[in-house]
Design a protein around this motif. Structure first.
Motif, mmCIF file in Angstrom:
data_model
loop_
_atom_site.group_PDB
_atom_site.id
_atom_site.type_symbol
_atom_site.label_atom_id
_atom_site.label_comp_id
_atom_site.label_asym_id
_atom_site.label_seq_id
_atom_site.Cartn_x
_atom_site.Cartn_y
_atom_site.Cartn_z
ATOM 1 N N ALA A 77 34.327 41.592 44.140
ATOM 2 C CA ALA A 77 35.689 41.221 43.747
ATOM 3 C C ALA A 77 36.525 40.468 44.580
ATOM 4 O O ALA A 77 36.166 40.421 45.825
ATOM 5 N N THR A 78 37.568 39.848 44.163
ATOM 6 C CA THR A 78 38.612 39.022 45.100
ATOM 7 C C THR A 78 39.756 40.040 45.109
ATOM 8 O O THR A 78 40.431 39.943 44.038
ATOM 9 N N GLU A 119 43.567 39.695 46.516
ATOM 10 C CA GLU A 119 44.404 38.883 46.758
ATOM 11 C C GLU A 119 44.834 39.006 48.162
ATOM 12 O O GLU A 119 45.031 38.276 49.210
ATOM 13 N N THR A 164 49.579 43.448 44.171
ATOM 14 C CA THR A 164 48.584 42.494 44.473
ATOM 15 C C THR A 164 47.630 42.331 43.503
ATOM 16 O O THR A 164 47.246 43.237 42.814
ATOM 17 N N SER A 165 46.849 41.246 43.233
ATOM 18 C CA SER A 165 45.934 41.219 42.087
ATOM 19 C C SER A 165 44.385 41.435 42.788
ATOM 20 O O SER A 165 44.016 41.233 44.022
ATOM 21 N N VAL A 166 43.531 41.907 41.723
ATOM 22 C CA VAL A 166 42.429 42.181 42.160
ATOM 23 C C VAL A 166 41.556 41.429 41.046
ATOM 24 O O VAL A 166 41.644 41.983 39.824
ATOM 25 N N SER A 167 40.663 40.596 41.196
ATOM 26 C CA SER A 167 39.946 39.891 40.399
ATOM 27 C C SER A 167 38.386 40.472 40.310
ATOM 28 O O SER A 167 37.900 40.410 41.383
ATOM 29 N N ALA A 168 37.881 40.837 39.138
ATOM 30 C CA ALA A 168 36.522 41.427 39.145
ATOM 31 C C ALA A 168 35.934 40.780 37.808
ATOM 32 O O ALA A 168 36.771 40.345 36.826
ATOM 33 N N ASP A 169 34.548 41.098 37.608
ATOM 34 C CA ASP A 169 34.039 40.590 36.466
ATOM 35 C C ASP A 169 34.545 41.612 35.223
ATOM 36 O O ASP A 169 35.043 42.855 35.529
ATOM 37 N N ALA A 170 34.463 41.328 34.165
ATOM 38 C CA ALA A 170 34.922 41.697 32.898
ATOM 39 C C ALA A 170 34.266 42.796 32.688
ATOM 40 O O ALA A 170 34.799 43.967 31.825
ATOM 41 N N ASP A 206 45.286 45.994 34.397
ATOM 42 C CA ASP A 206 45.062 44.568 34.072
ATOM 43 C C ASP A 206 44.914 43.831 35.418
ATOM 44 O O ASP A 206 45.623 42.491 35.177
ATOM 45 N N GLY A 207 44.046 44.065 36.355
ATOM 46 C CA GLY A 207 44.023 43.242 37.522
ATOM 47 C C GLY A 207 45.058 43.307 38.675
ATOM 48 O O GLY A 207 44.798 42.469 39.293
#
Length: 299
Positions: free
Chosen positions: A14-15, A17, A27-33, A52-53
């Motif tokens: 995950a990323t 931010e 803050t945003s958290v980006s991960a695989d769907a 929602d991320g």
């Protein structure tokens, strides 16, 4: 006979931010769907959420708290990784007055004056417009400088949040904004507003944005506003597309508007064939607070 099926491979990287945030921040958290992001149980009790991320840390979370995020596969809970976010005390300041931003009147940056704040903010700067991070923002001599590109396709009332993250504390500044696509003060600008409206809306067939008169306009020539670049795809449905933004006269007057041959009204022809001219406000557009005097239709 029973057959063992392998689970689909899910990337649990995950990323995050920001790994240091202030109380009352996001803050945003980006991960695989196909991955689930969950805060630790103690943080959940304190109101920390990931929706929602977006990781939201309420103001009530104590400074010094560490939030542990677990990113796991929806198919296999044992396939997981953990990430930590440190929470710092957060001093929040909200500017009393709303700043008007006229996007056609600024250069490459939008400068927001926050010099009235007591103290000098310091630390790593993180800026968001809504929940969207703004890259390339700087702070110089009491002013936040945001790239104009951050305001693409944005209009109306929004808030810029600037956070200065130090080693032990976060200093947050909220700046309320009124973002106007185009402030119109001249006849030339009046003739250019429909093109700006068409350029604003990325959807096919639509024109949008917020347009405001900044003064009375006295017209001396023929009204030529139209969208002359870009092609609107044809459709048999006349209720598809058109102007969906807001034209607010702010109580001003347009004097001597003259429609020439081929002109299709104040919401003039948006680029297309003679059989397909989007001249209406089917998209829910609004024209308000403006008076037309001494107008003429020579079309």
């Amino acid at each position: 006979y029973p057959k063992k099926l392998d689970f689909p491979e899910v990337d649990t990287n995950a990323t995050v931010e920001r790994t240091i945030v202030g109380r009352g921040s996001t803050t945003s958290v980006s991960a695989d769907a196909r991955a689930i992001v969950t805060p630790d149980a103690e943080s959940v009790k304190l109101g920390v959420t990931v929706v929602d991320g977006i990781l939201t840390v309420p103001q009530t979370v104590p400074g010094g708290k560490t939030v542990t995020l677990t990113v796991s596969s929806v198919y296999e809970a044992s396939n997981k990784k953990e990430y930590t976010v440190r929470v710092l005390d957060n001093t929040v300041h909200t500017m009393e007055n709303t700043s008007n931003v006229y996007l056609n009147k600024v250069g490459d940056t939008v400068d927001l004056d926050i010099s009235s704040l007591s103290g000098t903010p310091s630390g790593a700067l993180h800026v968001t417009l809504g929940n969207v991070s703004v890259s390339g923002a700087t702070y110089e001599s009491g002013a936040l400088k945001l790239p104009k590109t951050a305001f693409a396709n944005i209009c109306g009332d929004h808030t810029v949040t600037a956070q200065f993250v130090g080693s032990n504390e976060v200093f947050t500044v909220n700046v309320p904004l009124h973002i106007v696509t185009m402030q119109i003060t001249t006849e030339t600008e009046l003739n250019g507003w429909l093109q700006a409206a068409y350029d604003f809306d990325t959807r096919s067939n639509y024109a949008g944005g917020l347009f405001e008169l900044g003064d009375d306009i006295v017209c001396t020539g023929t009204y030529t506003a139209t969208a002359t670049s870009g092609v609107m795809s044809s459709t048999s449905d006349p209720a598809t597309g058109g102007f969906c933004g807001v034209f607010d006269g702010k109580g001003h007057v347009i004097d001597g508007l003259t429609l020439g041959a081929g002109t299709h009204g104040f919401i003039n022809r948006l680029y297309g064939t003679a059989a397909f001219n989007k001249t209406d406000i089917y998209g829910g557009g609004v024209i308000k607070n403006v008076a037309f005097i001494n107008a003429a239709n020579n079309g």
